[in-house]
Scaffold this motif. Structure first.
Motif, PDB file in Angstrom:
ATOM      1  N   ALA A 219       0.834  -1.197   0.000  1.00 27.36           N
ATOM      2  CA  ALA A 219       0.000   0.000   0.000  1.00 27.36           C
ATOM      3  C   ALA A 219       0.870   1.248   0.000  1.00 27.36           C
ATOM      4  O   ALA A 219       1.797   1.362   0.808  1.00 27.36           O
ATOM      5  CB  ALA A 219      -0.908   0.003   1.220  1.00 27.36           C
ATOM      6  N   PRO A 220       0.619   2.198  -0.903  1.00 26.30           N
ATOM      7  CA  PRO A 220       1.416   3.428  -0.925  1.00 26.30           C
ATOM      8  C   PRO A 220       1.158   4.279   0.307  1.00 26.30           C
ATOM      9  O   PRO A 220       0.079   4.226   0.903  1.00 26.30           O
ATOM     10  CB  PRO A 220       0.931   4.135  -2.201  1.00 26.30           C
ATOM     11  CG  PRO A 220      -0.433   3.587  -2.440  1.00 26.30           C
ATOM     12  CD  PRO A 220      -0.415   2.176  -1.948  1.00 26.30           C
ATOM     13  N   ALA A 221       2.155   5.063   0.663  1.00 28.12           N
ATOM     14  CA  ALA A 221       2.042   5.912   1.846  1.00 28.12           C
ATOM     15  C   ALA A 221       1.323   7.205   1.487  1.00 28.12           C
ATOM     16  O   ALA A 221       1.933   8.262   1.312  1.00 28.12           O
ATOM     17  CB  ALA A 221       3.430   6.206   2.416  1.00 28.12           C
ATOM     18  N   ASP A 222       0.013   7.117   1.341  1.00 23.30           N
ATOM     19  CA  ASP A 222      -0.789   8.307   1.081  1.00 23.30           C
ATOM     20  C   ASP A 222      -2.082   8.209   1.876  1.00 23.30           C
ATOM     21  O   ASP A 222      -2.283   7.277   2.650  1.00 23.30           O
ATOM     22  CB  ASP A 222      -1.071   8.491  -0.418  1.00 23.30           C
ATOM     23  CG  ASP A 222      -1.768   7.271  -1.037  1.00 23.30           C
ATOM     24  OD1 ASP A 222      -2.434   6.532  -0.290  1.00 23.30           O
ATOM     25  OD2 ASP A 222      -1.644   7.073  -2.257  1.00 23.30           O
ATOM     26  N   ASP A 223      -2.956   9.195   1.687  1.00 20.14           N
ATOM     27  CA  ASP A 223      -4.190   9.245   2.481  1.00 20.14           C
ATOM     28  C   ASP A 223      -5.412   8.817   1.680  1.00 20.14           C
ATOM     29  O   ASP A 223      -6.526   9.268   1.948  1.00 20.14           O
ATOM     30  CB  ASP A 223      -4.394  10.653   3.039  1.00 20.14           C
ATOM     31  CG  ASP A 223      -4.466  11.705   1.933  1.00 20.14           C
ATOM     32  OD1 ASP A 223      -4.125  11.385   0.769  1.00 20.14           O
ATOM     33  OD2 ASP A 223      -4.851  12.853   2.229  1.00 20.14           O
ATOM     34  N   THR A 224      -5.216   7.958   0.693  1.00 18.76           N
ATOM     35  CA  THR A 224      -6.344   7.477  -0.092  1.00 18.76           C
ATOM     36  C   THR A 224      -7.347   6.761   0.818  1.00 18.76           C
ATOM     37  O   THR A 224      -6.962   5.848   1.561  1.00 18.76           O
ATOM     38  CB  THR A 224      -5.867   6.513  -1.192  1.00 18.76           C
ATOM     39  OG1 THR A 224      -4.936   7.196  -2.043  1.00 18.76           O
ATOM     40  CG2 THR A 224      -7.046   6.035  -2.030  1.00 18.76           C
ATOM     41  N   PRO A 225      -8.627   7.159   0.764  1.00 22.08           N
ATOM     42  CA  PRO A 225      -9.602   6.636   1.744  1.00 22.08           C
ATOM     43  C   PRO A 225     -10.230   5.298   1.372  1.00 22.08           C
ATOM     44  O   PRO A 225     -11.289   4.957   1.896  1.00 22.08           O
ATOM     45  CB  PRO A 225     -10.664   7.739   1.762  1.00 22.08           C
ATOM     46  CG  PRO A 225     -10.646   8.297   0.385  1.00 22.08           C
ATOM     47  CD  PRO A 225      -9.196   8.230  -0.069  1.00 22.08           C
ATOM     48  N   TYR A 226      -9.636   4.538   0.488  1.00 19.69           N
ATOM     49  CA  TYR A 226     -10.197   3.242   0.127  1.00 19.69           C
ATOM     50  C   TYR A 226      -9.072   2.255  -0.144  1.00 19.69           C
ATOM     51  O   TYR A 226      -7.931   2.635  -0.404  1.00 19.69           O
ATOM     52  CB  TYR A 226     -11.120   3.347  -1.092  1.00 19.69           C
ATOM     53  CG  TYR A 226     -10.486   3.995  -2.307  1.00 19.69           C
ATOM     54  CD1 TYR A 226      -9.602   3.300  -3.118  1.00 19.69           C
ATOM     55  CD2 TYR A 226     -10.776   5.307  -2.647  1.00 19.69           C
ATOM     56  CE1 TYR A 226      -9.015   3.879  -4.225  1.00 19.69           C
ATOM     57  CE2 TYR A 226     -10.196   5.911  -3.747  1.00 19.69           C
ATOM     58  CZ  TYR A 226      -9.321   5.195  -4.537  1.00 19.69           C
ATOM     59  OH  TYR A 226      -8.725   5.780  -5.622  1.00 19.69           O
ATOM     60  N   GLY A 227      -9.412   0.968  -0.075  1.00 18.63           N
ATOM     61  CA  GLY A 227      -8.445  -0.088  -0.319  1.00 18.63           C
ATOM     62  C   GLY A 227      -8.565  -0.650  -1.728  1.00 18.63           C
ATOM     63  O   GLY A 227      -9.289  -0.108  -2.573  1.00 18.63           O
ATOM     64  N   PRO A 228      -7.885  -1.777  -1.991  1.00 18.95           N
ATOM     65  CA  PRO A 228      -7.863  -2.350  -3.341  1.00 18.95           C
ATOM     66  C   PRO A 228      -9.234  -2.706  -3.889  1.00 18.95           C
ATOM     67  O   PRO A 228      -9.585  -2.315  -5.012  1.00 18.95           O
ATOM     68  CB  PRO A 228      -6.986  -3.594  -3.175  1.00 18.95           C
ATOM     69  CG  PRO A 228      -6.131  -3.321  -1.989  1.00 18.95           C
ATOM     70  CD  PRO A 228      -6.985  -2.516  -1.072  1.00 18.95           C
ATOM     71  N   TRP A 229     -10.023  -3.448  -3.123  1.00 24.16           N
ATOM     72  CA  TRP A 229     -11.324  -3.880  -3.631  1.00 24.16           C
ATOM     73  C   TRP A 229     -12.314  -2.727  -3.727  1.00 24.16           C
ATOM     74  O   TRP A 229     -13.137  -2.670  -4.655  1.00 24.16           O
ATOM     75  CB  TRP A 229     -11.892  -4.999  -2.772  1.00 24.16           C
ATOM     76  CG  TRP A 229     -11.185  -6.294  -2.955  1.00 24.16           C
ATOM     77  CD1 TRP A 229     -10.394  -6.940  -2.053  1.00 24.16           C
ATOM     78  CD2 TRP A 229     -11.174  -7.108  -4.141  1.00 24.16           C
ATOM     79  NE1 TRP A 229      -9.888  -8.099  -2.589  1.00 24.16           N
ATOM     80  CE2 TRP A 229     -10.356  -8.234  -3.865  1.00 24.16           C
ATOM     81  CE3 TRP A 229     -11.771  -6.999  -5.394  1.00 24.16           C
ATOM     82  CZ2 TRP A 229     -10.124  -9.231  -4.803  1.00 24.16           C
ATOM     83  CZ3 TRP A 229     -11.544  -7.987  -6.341  1.00 24.16           C
ATOM     84  CH2 TRP A 229     -10.733  -9.093  -6.046  1.00 24.16           C
ATOM     85  N   ALA A 230     -12.244  -1.805  -2.781  1.00 25.46           N
ATOM     86  CA  ALA A 230     -13.115  -0.625  -2.857  1.00 25.46           C
ATOM     87  C   ALA A 230     -12.761   0.221  -4.079  1.00 25.46           C
ATOM     88  O   ALA A 230     -13.642   0.772  -4.746  1.00 25.46           O
ATOM     89  CB  ALA A 230     -12.997   0.205  -1.583  1.00 25.46           C
ATOM     90  N   GLY A 231     -11.462   0.313  -4.378  1.00 23.31           N
ATOM     91  CA  GLY A 231     -11.045   1.048  -5.572  1.00 23.31           C
ATOM     92  C   GLY A 231     -11.595   0.409  -6.832  1.00 23.31           C
ATOM     93  O   GLY A 231     -12.067   1.100  -7.744  1.00 23.31           O
ATOM     94  N   LEU A 232     -11.553  -0.932  -6.890  1.00 24.08           N
ATOM     95  CA  LEU A 232     -12.115  -1.618  -8.054  1.00 24.08           C
ATOM     96  C   LEU A 232     -13.632  -1.410  -8.100  1.00 24.08           C
ATOM     97  O   LEU A 232     -14.213  -1.292  -9.179  1.00 24.08           O
ATOM     98  CB  LEU A 232     -11.793  -3.111  -7.990  1.00 24.08           C
ATOM     99  CG  LEU A 232     -12.052  -3.888  -9.288  1.00 24.08           C
ATOM    100  CD1 LEU A 232     -11.048  -3.483 -10.358  1.00 24.08           C
ATOM    101  CD2 LEU A 232     -11.973  -5.392  -9.044  1.00 24.08           C
TER     102      LEU A 232
END
Length: 255
Positions: A219-232
């Motif tokens: 996982a990249p070190a950022d503040d993205t508010p979702y994970g892999p499956w949520a992104g898909l």
């Protein structure tokens, strides 16, 4: 007309057009070749990384370095599958033979999606195994935590890119206009919006930016508010919206 006959007709259309074969072949070759090249270049650099940088290195995602270019071939495939009939005028004959526009649209999308899925999965697995071979001692194994999810996700990502393009092409009904919008969007605009501080919060919810999370094991070190499956899942919503728009245009407008 029986749905099976419509599906068979759409399959005949797709496989009889040489451009579909070439674009899908290009997607596989370009993605795997660029992934091998980047992985081979990284092989000598990874050993010189510090401990903290080594922890942030994602060998699986490195093998997908060619995905950004390979996905453009999937965009071309998706656009041509739908808009070729409009540019040649064949759409009139197709709708005369299958007046149920929902059946016609569903059959076309289903056949093209199945083909895109097969090629997308083959591309993702080929890119992964070839890339890991080039990484040598720094490679990941398909059995490592999160790796199989990322590889399968890579195939789903390429498939969804193609299906999204089909929906856009159904709305615009022109191959030149569709490609003129989708190519700059995926190749330039999305990356700019996703990397500029002022627009980063918006850019991360674009279909390719969100969907590509599924291919990341580290996982990249950022503040993205979702994970892999949520992104898909976000990407799936974009695809569903594009298909709904394409069907609405097909249903309401004359050929």
């Amino acid at each position: 007309m029986a749905v099976r006959n419509v599906v068979r007709s759409e399959w005949t259309k797709i496989r009889s057009v040489a451009s579909t074969v070439w674009t899908l072949s290009l997607a596989l070759v370009v993605t795997a070749a660029l992934g091998m090249l980047v992985s081979g270049l990284l092989r000598h650099d990874v050993g010189r990384l510090g401990p903290h940088q080594r922890l942030a290195f994602d060998p699986t995602f490195a093998a997908f370095a060619g995905m950004n270019i390979g996905q453009l071939a999937m965009v071309v495939f998706g656009v041509l599958v739908v808009s070729n009939e409009y540019s040649t005028g064949m759409i009139r004959a197709s709708l005369a033979a299958v007046p149920q526009r929902g059946t016609f649209f569903l059959a076309k999308i289903a056949v093209a999606t199945g083909l895109a899925l097969a090629v997308g999965m083959a591309t993702s697995f080929a890119a992964f195994f070839l890339g890991q071979a080039m990484l040598g001692p720094h490679r990941a194994s398909i059995g490592d935590p999160g790796v199989l999810r990322a590889v399968v996700g890579g195939g789903l990502y390429m498939t969804l890119i193609a299906v999204f393009s089909m929906g856009v092409a159904a709305m615009l009904r022109s191959p030149l206009l569709s490609l003129g919008i989708l190519m700059p969007f995926f190749f330039l605009i999305s990356h700019v919006l996703g990397n500029v501080d002022a627009t980063k919060r918006v850019g991360r919810f674009l279909p390719d930016q969100a969907g590509s999370r599924i291919m990341q094991v580290v996982a990249p070190a950022d503040d993205t508010p979702y994970g892999p499956w949520a992104g898909l899942g976000i990407m799936v919503l974009w695809v569903a919206a594009a298909l709904a728009g394409g069907y609405a245009v097909l249903k309401r407008r004359d050929a």
